[in-house]
Design an enzyme around this catalytic site. Structure first.
Site, short mmCIF file in Angstrom:
data_model
loop_
_atom_site.label_atom_id
_atom_site.label_comp_id
_atom_site.label_asym_id
_atom_site.label_seq_id
_atom_site.Cartn_x
_atom_site.Cartn_y
_atom_site.Cartn_z
N THR A 1 -5.08 21.42 43.65
CA THR A 1 -4.38 22.76 43.52
C THR A 1 -4.35 23.40 45.06
O THR A 1 -4.98 23.02 45.81
CB THR A 1 -5.00 23.56 42.66
OG1 THR A 1 -4.95 23.10 41.38
CG2 THR A 1 -4.76 25.17 42.72
N ARG B 1 -0.89 25.29 27.89
CA ARG B 1 -2.20 25.91 28.59
C ARG B 1 -2.00 26.63 29.80
O ARG B 1 -1.17 26.15 30.61
CB ARG B 1 -3.23 24.70 28.85
CG ARG B 1 -4.51 25.06 29.32
CD ARG B 1 -4.53 24.95 30.77
NE ARG B 1 -5.91 24.81 31.51
CZ ARG B 1 -5.90 24.93 32.96
NH1 ARG B 1 -5.04 24.94 33.58
NH2 ARG B 1 -7.19 25.12 33.45
N1 ASP Z 1 -7.40 25.96 38.74
C1 ASP Z 1 -6.46 25.09 38.37
C2 ASP Z 1 -6.35 25.14 36.84
O1 ASP Z 1 -7.27 25.24 36.21
C3 ASP Z 1 -6.74 23.54 38.77
C4 ASP Z 1 -7.44 23.38 40.09
O2 ASP Z 1 -7.57 24.14 40.84
O3 ASP Z 1 -7.42 22.19 40.56
O4 ASP Z 1 -5.18 25.14 36.51
#
Ligand code: ASP
Length: 312
Positions: free
Chosen positions: A178, A206
């Site tokens: 991310t 989701r």
């Molecule tokens: N925070 C992001 C999510 O849960 C995933 C990530 O940070 O890798 O969608």
């Protein structure tokens, strides 16, 4: 001299060894893109968007091109942008065929009365504005998805639906990628932006922490923050809001990040996350309780781009 600062993250988790160099390159290029915008007279908002777009274009990161796939093999991306002085927010959730979700988040902020558009509606809005159709799914992500689905079908590890966080604990590399950016611009503005494909094998529909103000992304006049990690825990503990509150109380960015993470983990013990911060004085901070969280940054005091894989 007006202080300024730019910091980006490329996701909390374990970094896949073979992607290390590419991750560092993308992180450094993202900061460089923000600095180029600044040198041309651009403001914090343009700097933040420019940096996040570079990260979204990197196929090794989990945002835009190369986003991870849902359990049914689709790509559903979330992104948000928040401006500190006005606390204006633009966000999108579950968008599938957009090259730069962060640009769409900006359009929501600038062209609508809303904060968050999702799914089909967000895409219709994008097409009205002239965003072209784009397929962000890479061959490599398809391959990973096939492998994971195969493992799940063989019952190794136990069925993910019971406890996705435990599954991700066993495969921390799946979280990585991310992206986020926090900027204090020479205009004195603080902007935070985050973009993600979410978590691998998430259920269709989701929505994670990224587009939720105060969870994955938050900015106020005192500071800004962008988070990464398992979104469910970040939403339940309002991680970025906690960090900005600490900066409002006068803590420097680094202490604010650390303290917010510790507090959030006390509230939600299963929290697996990291965050980056910038305060009004142009100081940057970062903290994570995952194995790593690559960051790159530059400030008025340290103009050459620095890179780190872990917090001090
Ligand atoms: N925070 C992001 C999510 O849960 C995933 C990530 O940070 O890798 O969608």
């Amino acid at each position: 001299m007006q202080p300024w600062a730019v910091i980006v993250h490329t996701g909390a988790g374990r970094k896949p060894e073979k992607k290390r160099e590419e991750v560092e390159k993308a992180a450094r290029e993202a900061v460089a893109a923000a600095l180029a915008v600044m040198r041309e007279g651009g403001k914090a908002l343009d700097m933040c968007v420019a940096a996040v777009k570079v990260l979204e274009d990197s196929p090794v990161l989990n945002a835009g091109t190369g986003s991870v796939l849902t359990v049914d093999g689709r790509c559903e991306m979330d992104a948000a942008l928040m401006v500190g002085s006005t606390q204006r927010v633009g966000a999108v959730a579950n968008v599938e065929r957009i090259r730069h979700p962060i640009e769409l988040a900006r359009a929501v902020m600038e062209h609508t009365d809303h904060v968050l558009l999702s799914g089909e509606g967000a895409e219709r809005f994008a097409r009205h504005l002239g965003f072209p159709e784009y397929d962000p799914i890479t061959e490599e992500r398809r391959k990973q998805w096939r492998e994971l689905i195969g493992r799940l079908e063989r019952g190794e590890p136990p069925r993910w639906a019971r406890k996705l966080p435990e599954f991700l604990k066993a495969y921390p590399e799946l979280l990585h990628g991310t992206v986020g950016c926090v900027v204090l611009g020479p205009d004195g503005e603080i902007v935070a932006g985050t973009s993600t494909g979410g978590i691998f094998l998430k259920l269709f529909g989701r929505i994670g922490d990224t587009p939720i103000p105060g969870a994955g992304t938050f900015a106020a006049p005192a500071g800004g923050a962008s988070a990464t990690g398992i979104g469910e825990g970040i939403m339940r503990s309002l991680l970025t809001f906690r960090a900005v509150q600490r900066m409002e109380e006068g803590l420097p960015a680094q202490e604010a990040a650390r303290k917010a993470l510790d507090e959030a983990a006390r509230r939600v013990p299963e929290l697996e996350a990291g965050l980056i911060t910038v305060d009004r004085a142009g100081r940057v901070g970062f903290a994570h309780n995952t194995e790593a969280m690559p960051v790159a940054y530059a400030t008025h005091e340290q103009e050459s781009v620095q890179f780190a894989e872990r917090a001090p």
